[in-house]
Motif scaffolding. Structure first.
Motif, PDB file in Angstrom:
ATOM      1  N   ILE A 100      65.143 -16.406  43.464  1.00 40.01           N
ATOM      2  CA  ILE A 100      64.943 -17.801  43.889  1.00 40.01           C
ATOM      3  C   ILE A 100      65.924 -18.153  45.012  1.00 40.01           C
ATOM      4  O   ILE A 100      65.553 -18.814  45.982  1.00 40.01           O
ATOM      5  N   ALA A 101      67.155 -17.681  44.900  1.00 37.12           N
ATOM      6  CA  ALA A 101      68.147 -17.941  45.952  1.00 37.12           C
ATOM      7  C   ALA A 101      67.709 -17.310  47.274  1.00 37.12           C
ATOM      8  O   ALA A 101      67.856 -17.924  48.340  1.00 37.12           O
ATOM      9  N   GLY A 102      67.169 -16.115  47.215  1.00 40.41           N
ATOM     10  CA  GLY A 102      66.693 -15.448  48.426  1.00 40.41           C
ATOM     11  C   GLY A 102      65.534 -16.192  49.063  1.00 40.41           C
ATOM     12  O   GLY A 102      65.482 -16.359  50.287  1.00 40.41           O
ATOM     13  N   LEU A 103      64.604 -16.651  48.232  1.00 40.64           N
ATOM     14  CA  LEU A 103      63.470 -17.420  48.753  1.00 40.64           C
ATOM     15  C   LEU A 103      63.950 -18.723  49.394  1.00 40.64           C
ATOM     16  O   LEU A 103      63.478 -19.109  50.470  1.00 40.64           O
ATOM     17  N   ALA A 104      64.880 -19.393  48.745  1.00 39.12           N
ATOM     18  CA  ALA A 104      65.416 -20.643  49.289  1.00 39.12           C
ATOM     19  C   ALA A 104      66.212 -20.384  50.568  1.00 39.12           C
ATOM     20  O   ALA A 104      66.117 -21.147  51.532  1.00 39.12           O
ATOM     21  N   ALA A 105      66.977 -19.311  50.588  1.00 39.73           N
ATOM     22  CA  ALA A 105      67.813 -18.993  51.747  1.00 39.73           C
ATOM     23  C   ALA A 105      66.985 -18.659  52.977  1.00 39.73           C
ATOM     24  O   ALA A 105      67.436 -18.863  54.106  1.00 39.73           O
ATOM     25  N   ALA A 106      65.779 -18.167  52.776  1.00 38.68           N
ATOM     26  CA  ALA A 106      64.926 -17.786  53.897  1.00 38.68           C
ATOM     27  C   ALA A 106      64.514 -18.982  54.748  1.00 38.68           C
ATOM     28  O   ALA A 106      63.930 -18.819  55.818  1.00 38.68           O
ATOM     29  N   SER A 107      64.873 -20.182  54.321  1.00 36.36           N
ATOM     30  CA  SER A 107      64.505 -21.392  55.066  1.00 36.36           C
ATOM     31  C   SER A 107      65.248 -21.510  56.398  1.00 36.36           C
ATOM     32  O   SER A 107      64.791 -22.189  57.303  1.00 36.36           O
ATOM     33  N   SER A 108      66.403 -20.872  56.515  1.00 37.12           N
ATOM     34  CA  SER A 108      67.139 -20.923  57.774  1.00 37.12           C
ATOM     35  C   SER A 108      67.938 -19.641  57.971  1.00 37.12           C
ATOM     36  O   SER A 108      68.260 -18.940  57.012  1.00 37.12           O
ATOM     37  N   THR A 109      68.268 -19.377  59.220  1.00 35.42           N
ATOM     38  CA  THR A 109      69.051 -18.182  59.538  1.00 35.42           C
ATOM     39  C   THR A 109      70.443 -18.262  58.917  1.00 35.42           C
ATOM     40  O   THR A 109      70.936 -17.287  58.360  1.00 35.42           O
ATOM     41  N   ALA A 110      71.069 -19.418  58.998  1.00 38.63           N
ATOM     42  CA  ALA A 110      72.419 -19.574  58.438  1.00 38.63           C
ATOM     43  C   ALA A 110      72.422 -19.344  56.930  1.00 38.63           C
ATOM     44  O   ALA A 110      73.290 -18.637  56.404  1.00 38.63           O
ATOM     45  N   ASN A 111      71.451 -19.927  56.233  1.00 42.56           N
ATOM     46  CA  ASN A 111      71.369 -19.736  54.780  1.00 42.56           C
ATOM     47  C   ASN A 111      71.082 -18.283  54.438  1.00 42.56           C
ATOM     48  O   ASN A 111      71.609 -17.749  53.467  1.00 42.56           O
ATOM     49  N   SER A 112      70.242 -17.641  55.236  1.00 43.67           N
ATOM     50  CA  SER A 112      69.911 -16.236  54.995  1.00 43.67           C
ATOM     51  C   SER A 112      71.132 -15.348  55.177  1.00 43.67           C
ATOM     52  O   SER A 112      71.350 -14.415  54.418  1.00 43.67           O
ATOM     53  N   ARG A 113      71.922 -15.648  56.202  1.00 46.78           N
ATOM     54  CA  ARG A 113      73.159 -14.887  56.416  1.00 46.78           C
ATOM     55  C   ARG A 113      74.119 -15.047  55.248  1.00 46.78           C
ATOM     56  O   ARG A 113      74.695 -14.083  54.763  1.00 46.78           O
ATOM     57  N   THR A 114      74.281 -16.275  54.795  1.00 48.44           N
ATOM     58  CA  THR A 114      75.166 -16.539  53.656  1.00 48.44           C
ATOM     59  C   THR A 114      74.662 -15.822  52.408  1.00 48.44           C
ATOM     60  O   THR A 114      75.443 -15.231  51.664  1.00 48.44           O
ATOM     61  N   PHE A 115      73.361 -15.865  52.167  1.00 45.91           N
ATOM     62  CA  PHE A 115      72.767 -15.151  51.033  1.00 45.91           C
ATOM     63  C   PHE A 115      73.092 -13.660  51.128  1.00 45.91           C
ATOM     64  O   PHE A 115      73.518 -13.048  50.146  1.00 45.91           O
ATOM     65  N   GLY A 116      72.899 -13.075  52.302  1.00 46.46           N
ATOM     66  CA  GLY A 116      73.187 -11.655  52.486  1.00 46.46           C
ATOM     67  C   GLY A 116      74.650 -11.339  52.232  1.00 46.46           C
ATOM     68  O   GLY A 116      74.976 -10.328  51.604  1.00 46.46           O
TER      69      GLY A 116
END
Length: 132
Positions: free
Chosen positions: A60-76
């Protein structure tokens, strides 16, 4: 779906994979477990209720993070480091605290997926793929 950066695509991909792993982990037909007893999902990966819930939260965190590049980077960055650390811990203690089994095949899986996520979180250039 418009334009999505490769970092966002990675977060989305791992979000889907971990969400599916968490959901499939509940199915006894596939070797999953809905209780605290470890069972071998697909005859390979040890899972239990807690392990499945952790996978679902990561998904769920990965799906939510995919909403923006910054969130995706933080998730990674965050999830990647945690998974790598779990893989390393699994080398020395396969069942820390008796809650989350991370031995055998789980070690390689956590090290590889954590390494890939950490790459997208810390190193990968941000490029945009266009979907026509």
């Amino acid at each position: 779906m418009g334009n999505r950066s490769t970092v966002q695509a990675a977060a989305l991909t791992f979000g889907v994979i971990y969400l599916l792993a968490g959901l499939l982990g509940f199915l006894p037909l596939l070797g999953g477990s809905g209780g605290l007893t470890n069972r071998a999902l697909f005859g390979i990966f040890q899972v239990n209720l807690f392990h499945n819930l952790v996978h679902i939260v990561i998904g769920i965190a990965g799906l939510a993070a995919a909403s923006s590049t910054a969130n995706s980077r933080t998730f990674g960055q965050v999830v990647g480091v945690i998974l790598v650390l779990l893989g390393v811990i699994g080398l020395f203690n396969a069942n820390p605290l008796g809650l989350l089994y991370i031995g055998q095949a789980d070690i390689a899986l956590h090290l590889v997926s954590g390494g890939i996520l950490a790459y997208f979180g810390f190193v990968a250039p941000v490029s945009t793929r266009s979907r026509s």
